[in-house]
Scaffold this motif. Structure first.
Motif, PDB file in Angstrom:
ATOM      1  N   PHE A   1       0.943  -1.278  -0.117  1.00  0.00           N
ATOM      2  CA  PHE A   1       0.091   0.288  -0.077  1.00  0.00           C
ATOM      3  C   PHE A   1       0.816   1.334  -0.111  1.00  0.00           C
ATOM      4  N   LEU A   2       2.046   1.395   0.942  1.00  0.00           N
ATOM      5  CA  LEU A   2       2.755   2.195   0.848  1.00  0.00           C
ATOM      6  C   LEU A   2       3.538   2.622  -0.522  1.00  0.00           C
ATOM      7  N   ALA A   3       3.953   1.593  -1.225  1.00  0.00           N
ATOM      8  CA  ALA A   3       4.465   1.766  -2.447  1.00  0.00           C
ATOM      9  C   ALA A   3       3.773   2.294  -3.440  1.00  0.00           C
ATOM     10  N   HIS A   4       2.406   1.731  -3.379  1.00  0.00           N
ATOM     11  CA  HIS A   4       1.311   2.209  -4.240  1.00  0.00           C
ATOM     12  C   HIS A   4       1.142   3.854  -4.279  1.00  0.00           C
TER      13      HIS A   4
ATOM     14  N   GLU B   1      -4.489   6.791   1.511  1.00  0.00           N
ATOM     15  CA  GLU B   1      -3.951   5.622   1.316  1.00  0.00           C
ATOM     16  C   GLU B   1      -2.549   5.309   2.202  1.00  0.00           C
ATOM     17  N   THR B   2      -1.902   6.660   2.168  1.00  0.00           N
ATOM     18  CA  THR B   2      -0.485   6.725   2.899  1.00  0.00           C
ATOM     19  C   THR B   2      -0.642   6.607   4.295  1.00  0.00           C
ATOM     20  N   VAL B   3      -1.685   6.991   4.896  1.00  0.00           N
ATOM     21  CA  VAL B   3      -1.947   6.918   6.465  1.00  0.00           C
ATOM     22  C   VAL B   3      -2.323   5.557   6.889  1.00  0.00           C
ATOM     23  N   VAL B   4      -3.195   5.136   6.093  1.00  0.00           N
ATOM     24  CA  VAL B   4      -3.545   3.662   6.186  1.00  0.00           C
ATOM     25  C   VAL B   4      -2.505   2.747   6.177  1.00  0.00           C
ATOM     26  N   ALA B   5      -1.558   2.929   4.891  1.00  0.00           N
ATOM     27  CA  ALA B   5      -0.350   1.849   5.121  1.00  0.00           C
ATOM     28  C   ALA B   5       0.672   2.168   6.165  1.00  0.00           C
ATOM     29  N   ILE B   6       1.049   3.294   6.772  1.00  0.00           N
ATOM     30  CA  ILE B   6       1.809   3.525   7.770  1.00  0.00           C
ATOM     31  C   ILE B   6       1.177   2.755   9.049  1.00  0.00           C
ATOM     32  N   PHE B   7      -0.279   3.063   9.189  1.00  0.00           N
ATOM     33  CA  PHE B   7      -0.790   2.471  10.311  1.00  0.00           C
ATOM     34  C   PHE B   7      -0.888   1.007  10.270  1.00  0.00           C
ATOM     35  N   THR B   8      -1.044   0.161   9.008  1.00  0.00           N
ATOM     36  CA  THR B   8      -0.908  -1.022   8.974  1.00  0.00           C
ATOM     37  C   THR B   8       0.247  -1.456   9.129  1.00  0.00           C
ATOM     38  N   ILE B   9       1.528  -0.865   8.635  1.00  0.00           N
ATOM     39  CA  ILE B   9       2.650  -1.533   8.935  1.00  0.00           C
ATOM     40  C   ILE B   9       2.944  -1.332  10.306  1.00  0.00           C
ATOM     41  N   CYS B  10       2.705  -0.454  11.206  1.00  0.00           N
ATOM     42  CA  CYS B  10       2.981  -0.157  12.487  1.00  0.00           C
ATOM     43  C   CYS B  10       2.260  -1.199  13.461  1.00  0.00           C
ATOM     44  N   LEU B  11       0.913  -1.453  13.044  1.00  0.00           N
ATOM     45  CA  LEU B  11       0.127  -2.533  13.661  1.00  0.00           C
ATOM     46  C   LEU B  11       0.917  -4.069  13.545  1.00  0.00           C
ATOM     47  N   ALA B  12       1.221  -4.057  12.198  1.00  0.00           N
ATOM     48  CA  ALA B  12       1.771  -5.567  12.131  1.00  0.00           C
ATOM     49  C   ALA B  12       3.147  -5.556  12.823  1.00  0.00           C
ATOM     50  N   LEU B  13       3.847  -4.699  12.605  1.00  0.00           N
ATOM     51  CA  LEU B  13       5.271  -4.675  13.671  1.00  0.00           C
ATOM     52  C   LEU B  13       4.975  -4.743  15.138  1.00  0.00           C
ATOM     53  N   VAL B  14       3.831  -4.142  15.543  1.00  0.00           N
ATOM     54  CA  VAL B  14       3.816  -4.497  16.912  1.00  0.00           C
ATOM     55  C   VAL B  14       3.141  -5.737  17.092  1.00  0.00           C
ATOM     56  N   LEU B  15       2.120  -6.368  16.465  1.00  0.00           N
ATOM     57  CA  LEU B  15       1.724  -7.732  16.498  1.00  0.00           C
ATOM     58  C   LEU B  15       2.977  -8.900  16.484  1.00  0.00           C
ATOM     59  N   GLY B  16       3.897  -8.433  15.701  1.00  0.00           N
ATOM     60  CA  GLY B  16       4.886  -9.601  15.481  1.00  0.00           C
ATOM     61  C   GLY B  16       6.068  -9.500  16.534  1.00  0.00           C
ATOM     62  N   THR B  17       5.913  -8.574  17.373  1.00  0.00           N
ATOM     63  CA  THR B  17       7.210  -8.355  18.454  1.00  0.00           C
ATOM     64  C   THR B  17       6.970  -9.622  19.651  1.00  0.00           C
ATOM     65  N   PRO B  18       8.024 -10.128  19.976  1.00  0.00           N
ATOM     66  CA  PRO B  18       8.082 -11.167  20.975  1.00  0.00           C
ATOM     67  C   PRO B  18       7.601 -10.696  22.461  1.00  0.00           C
ATOM     68  N   GLU B  19       7.271 -11.568  23.134  1.00  0.00           N
ATOM     69  CA  GLU B  19       6.755 -11.124  24.532  1.00  0.00           C
ATOM     70  C   GLU B  19       7.953 -10.524  25.455  1.00  0.00           C
ATOM     71  N   LEU B  20       7.827  -9.461  26.023  1.00  0.00           N
ATOM     72  CA  LEU B  20       8.781  -8.845  26.846  1.00  0.00           C
ATOM     73  C   LEU B  20       9.003  -9.674  28.137  1.00  0.00           C
ATOM     74  N   ARG B  21      10.441  -9.775  28.199  1.00  0.00           N
ATOM     75  CA  ARG B  21      11.116 -10.520  29.449  1.00  0.00           C
ATOM     76  C   ARG B  21      10.900  -9.787  30.635  1.00  0.00           C
ATOM     77  N   PRO B  22      10.693 -10.558  31.951  1.00  0.00           N
ATOM     78  CA  PRO B  22      10.747  -9.858  33.173  1.00  0.00           C
ATOM     79  C   PRO B  22      12.111  -9.128  33.200  1.00  0.00           C
ATOM     80  N   ILE B  23      11.943  -7.720  34.129  1.00  0.00           N
ATOM     81  CA  ILE B  23      13.254  -7.051  34.402  1.00  0.00           C
ATOM     82  C   ILE B  23      13.704  -7.760  35.490  1.00  0.00           C
ATOM     83  N   GLN B  24      13.220  -8.174  36.518  1.00  0.00           N
ATOM     84  CA  GLN B  24      13.824  -8.743  37.561  1.00  0.00           C
ATOM     85  C   GLN B  24      14.430 -10.210  37.327  1.00  0.00           C
TER      86      GLN B  24
END
Length: 150
Positions: free
Chosen positions: A15-18, A60-83
């Motif tokens: 979408f962003l390329a288009h 289209e640009t705003v939707v593409a950037i929002f879609t990319i950000c959402l997908a990157l957040v969904l793909g992040t691994p679970e955070l490890r405990p700090i302690q």
């Protein structure tokens, strides 16, 4: 990243390329039409009207950037405990199964039981006990053959 987040990210980049291509084409068409208008007028260069980007390309640009950000957040691994104690407890309870990534592989920084070094070290030295043994040894005569072992 899981296959779902990778596919959503790819779709967002498509979408962003288009949107970028559409913005480029719009600017190229606008510059061509402005050049044609200025050549047709005999009174000099035409007043350059600032042509803004059409709203569909902006959306289209705003939707593409929002879609990319959402997908990157969904793909992040679970955070490890700090302690440390919480993280080590998770390792002892779950083992390798608790450190699988989205692809089903064990993470590269998994080291196993972090307390293994502490559990295998020698015990602490009891200074009072050694002092008592030394005092008894001295009272008995202090022969080197019967010296207390530390």
């Amino acid at each position: 990243m899981t296959w779902l987040s990778k596919s959503i990210t790819s779709l967002g980049f498509l979408f962003l390329a288009h949107a970028c291509y559409s913005a480029h084409e719009h600017s190229a068409l606008h510059s061509t039409s402005t050049a044609t208008l200025s050549s047709l007028t005999s009174h000099g260069p035409a007043a350059s009207a600032v042509a803004s980007l059409p709203i569909d390309i902006s959306i289209e640009t705003v939707v593409a950037i929002f879609t990319i950000c959402l997908a990157l957040v969904l793909g992040t691994p679970e955070l490890r405990p700090i302690q440390w104690r919480v993280w080590a407890g998770k390792i002892e309870r779950e083992g390798e199964k608790g450190f699988m990534n989205g692809d089903g592989e064990v993470e590269k920084d998994y080291v196993g039981n972090p307390f293994k070094v502490l559990e295998s070290r020698p015990g602490f030295v009891d200074i009072r006990k050694q002092r008592k043994e030394f005092a008894e040894w001295v009272r008995e005569g202090g022969d080197l053959a019967t010296a207390p072992k530390s």
